[in-house]
Design an enzyme around this catalytic site. Structure first.
Site, PDB file in Angstrom:
ATOM      1  N   GLY A  10       0.807  -1.210   0.000  1.00 54.53           N
ATOM      2  CA  GLY A  10       0.000   0.000   0.000  1.00 54.53           C
ATOM      3  C   GLY A  10       0.843   1.265   0.000  1.00 54.53           C
ATOM      4  O   GLY A  10       2.081   1.222   0.116  1.00 54.53           O
ATOM      5  N   VAL A  12       1.092   3.691   2.257  1.00 53.04           N
ATOM      6  CA  VAL A  12       1.817   3.918   3.504  1.00 53.04           C
ATOM      7  C   VAL A  12       2.903   2.867   3.691  1.00 53.04           C
ATOM      8  O   VAL A  12       3.998   3.167   4.188  1.00 53.04           O
ATOM      9  CB  VAL A  12       0.854   3.944   4.704  1.00 53.04           C
ATOM     10  CG1 VAL A  12       1.626   4.097   6.013  1.00 53.04           C
ATOM     11  CG2 VAL A  12      -0.147   5.079   4.554  1.00 53.04           C
ATOM     12  N   SER A  38      -1.367  -9.455  -3.107  1.00 52.27           N
ATOM     13  CA  SER A  38      -0.039  -8.855  -3.289  1.00 52.27           C
ATOM     14  C   SER A  38       1.100  -9.819  -2.962  1.00 52.27           C
ATOM     15  O   SER A  38       2.267  -9.516  -3.261  1.00 52.27           O
ATOM     16  CB  SER A  38       0.088  -7.603  -2.421  1.00 52.27           C
ATOM     17  OG  SER A  38      -0.088  -7.915  -1.052  1.00 52.27           O
ATOM     18  N   ARG A  98      -6.757   2.744  18.696  1.00 54.26           N
ATOM     19  CA  ARG A  98      -6.331   4.075  19.144  1.00 54.26           C
ATOM     20  C   ARG A  98      -6.971   4.510  20.457  1.00 54.26           C
ATOM     21  O   ARG A  98      -6.337   5.158  21.276  1.00 54.26           O
ATOM     22  CB  ARG A  98      -6.623   5.120  18.058  1.00 54.26           C
ATOM     23  CG  ARG A  98      -5.676   5.044  16.870  1.00 54.26           C
ATOM     24  CD  ARG A  98      -6.104   6.014  15.790  1.00 54.26           C
ATOM     25  NE  ARG A  98      -5.254   5.917  14.606  1.00 54.26           N
ATOM     26  CZ  ARG A  98      -5.610   6.329  13.398  1.00 54.26           C
ATOM     27  NH1 ARG A  98      -6.818   6.865  13.214  1.00 54.26           N
ATOM     28  NH2 ARG A  98      -4.795   6.210  12.384  1.00 54.26           N
ATOM     29  N   CYS A 128      -3.830  11.143  10.961  1.00 57.21           N
ATOM     30  CA  CYS A 128      -2.908  12.120  10.364  1.00 57.21           C
ATOM     31  C   CYS A 128      -3.239  13.555  10.750  1.00 57.21           C
ATOM     32  O   CYS A 128      -2.340  14.348  11.072  1.00 57.21           O
ATOM     33  CB  CYS A 128      -2.890  11.964   8.846  1.00 57.21           C
ATOM     34  SG  CYS A 128      -4.513  11.993   8.068  1.00 57.21           S
ATOM     35  N   LYS A 212     -12.370  11.824  15.621  1.00 60.88           N
ATOM     36  CA  LYS A 212     -11.008  11.370  15.922  1.00 60.88           C
ATOM     37  C   LYS A 212     -10.178  12.534  16.457  1.00 60.88           C
ATOM     38  O   LYS A 212      -9.406  12.381  17.413  1.00 60.88           O
ATOM     39  CB  LYS A 212     -10.338  10.798  14.673  1.00 60.88           C
ATOM     40  CG  LYS A 212     -10.858   9.440  14.221  1.00 60.88           C
ATOM     41  CD  LYS A 212     -10.225   9.066  12.889  1.00 60.88           C
ATOM     42  CE  LYS A 212     -10.851   7.819  12.304  1.00 60.88           C
ATOM     43  NZ  LYS A 212     -10.331   7.508  10.944  1.00 60.88           N
ATOM     44  N   HIS A 240      -1.750  17.700   4.058  1.00 65.91           N
ATOM     45  CA  HIS A 240      -2.956  18.276   4.651  1.00 65.91           C
ATOM     46  C   HIS A 240      -2.652  19.655   5.240  1.00 65.91           C
ATOM     47  O   HIS A 240      -1.559  19.897   5.766  1.00 65.91           O
ATOM     48  CB  HIS A 240      -3.471  17.394   5.801  1.00 65.91           C
ATOM     49  CG  HIS A 240      -4.072  16.095   5.370  1.00 65.91           C
ATOM     50  ND1 HIS A 240      -4.316  15.761   4.058  1.00 65.91           N
ATOM     51  CD2 HIS A 240      -4.505  15.031   6.114  1.00 65.91           C
ATOM     52  CE1 HIS A 240      -4.867  14.552   4.006  1.00 65.91           C
ATOM     53  NE2 HIS A 240      -4.985  14.093   5.240  1.00 65.91           N
TER      54      HIS A 240
END
Length: 340
Positions: A10, A12, A38, A98, A128, A212, A240
């Site tokens: 991916g 990241v 993959s 998280r 992020c 979040k 961002h």
């Protein structure tokens, strides 16, 4: 160090490889894991080709010191026990753990010491948008407790993955040819548009992305800080941006805050160029950079205890892979288990 990357194919996962190399992270053995689709593909790292293994319940992480995982919350939840059962530390980039009380949520510049208390051998990598915001909030919090934050985000297509970036490019080309744009990754056309909708809506009409920022900020900063966010997807490929308003308990001068920003780790103040003209961070120039950049600092005209500023960060680097690697670097320097 024996390192594994889960989700290696991916966006990241690929960034993990680049960041580990850029940071000269010590690696003796590297293993790459991915989905059945993959598996068998190869990725180059430091002049050597590595084959991606399929992640299964029978995967053996014995001897692996740290596994960086970025394959989605579902995969993290399903395979956390497989990854950690022989002592491997899992630094997880998904939202799976998280907000779990027994999983620390860490931004090294803000709460690195939390990484030492990890009863499940899992450390969460925050969202992020939260990461880049708390890096900027920490030096203010050190001066005066922050009561409230209001933030509007301007989030790049890359936050939704490599396919979303491709869709933005494709839509732009289609529109330039007078064609109807293809819309698949987002609810609406992103090219030449902004979409005030990132992630799904919750019962209180905020999106999960916005919540979040509320919940993760409080956990990372060990604070009763209140965050009200509006998260917006914009037609930018990478990095961002955030417009942030804070209210502190006591009034702070911009000079004092600017000085604190300048001394804070991982933060770069950008307010004037070489000619002394007003300057500010923008995604165009911040993409692929490591630090979080801050500018447009000013007093809030509505609140004597208020400040307003602008923050930009590359959410694939600092907002994902780099922060996770920095957690590992912090542990190498501070945790007796890893300390050289």
């Amino acid at each position: 160090m024996n390192i594994a990357i889960v989700g290696a194919s991916g966006a990241v996962g690929q960034e993990f490889l680049r960041v580990l190399d850029e940071q000269n992270f010590p690696i003796d053995n590297l293993r790459l894991f991915g989905s059945k689709r993959s598996a068998g593909q190869t990725r180059a790292f430091r002049g050597k080709e590595y084959v991606i293994e399929e992640l299964t319940r029978d995967s053996d992480f014995t001897g692996t010191d740290i596994a960086f995982t970025s394959a989605g919350a579902g995969t993290s939840k399903e395979f956390a026990d497989v990854i950690t059962r022989h002592g491997t530390l899992m630094i997880d980039n998904s939202s799976a753990f998280r907000m779990d009380d027994d999983v620390p949520l860490v931004v090294p510049e803000v709460n690195g010491e939390d990484a030492l208390n990890r009863p499940r051998n899992i450390i969460g990598n925050p969202n992020c948008t939260t990461i880049q915001m708390v890096v900027a909030l920490k030096p203010i919090e050190n001066l005066s407790h922050i009561r409230r934050v209001r933030v509007a985000t301007y989030q790049a297509a890359s936050g939704a993955g490599a396919a979303a970036m491709d869709e933005l490019r494709h839509q732009t080309a289609q529109l330039s040819r007078g064609e109807e744009p293809t819309v698949e990754k987002f609810k609406y056309q992103l090219a030449y548009n902004v979409i005030p909708h990132v992630d799904v809506f919750t019962e209180n009409d905020y999106t999960k992305e916005e919540m979040k920022m509320f919940n993760e900020t409080r956990k990372i900063m060990h604070s009763d800080i209140r965050v009200s966010a509006t998260c917006v997807r914009v037609p930018v490929l990478r990095a961002h941006s955030e417009a942030i308003w804070v209210e502190t308990e006591t009034p702070l001068t911009t000079e004092k805050v600017r000085r604190a920003f300048g001394q804070a780790p991982g933060l770069v103040v950008m307010e004037e160029n070489a000619e002394g003209e007003k300057y500010y961070p923008m995604p165009l120039f911040i993409a692929d950079k490591d630090p979080v950049y801050v500018g447009r600092l000013r007093k809030d005209l509505c609140d004597d205890c208020g400040l307003s500023f602008w923050v930009v960060g590359d959410q694939i680097k600092k907002g994902a892979a780099l922060n996770a690697v920095q957690i590992a670097q912090w542990l190498l320097a501070n945790d007796p288990r890893f300390k050289n």
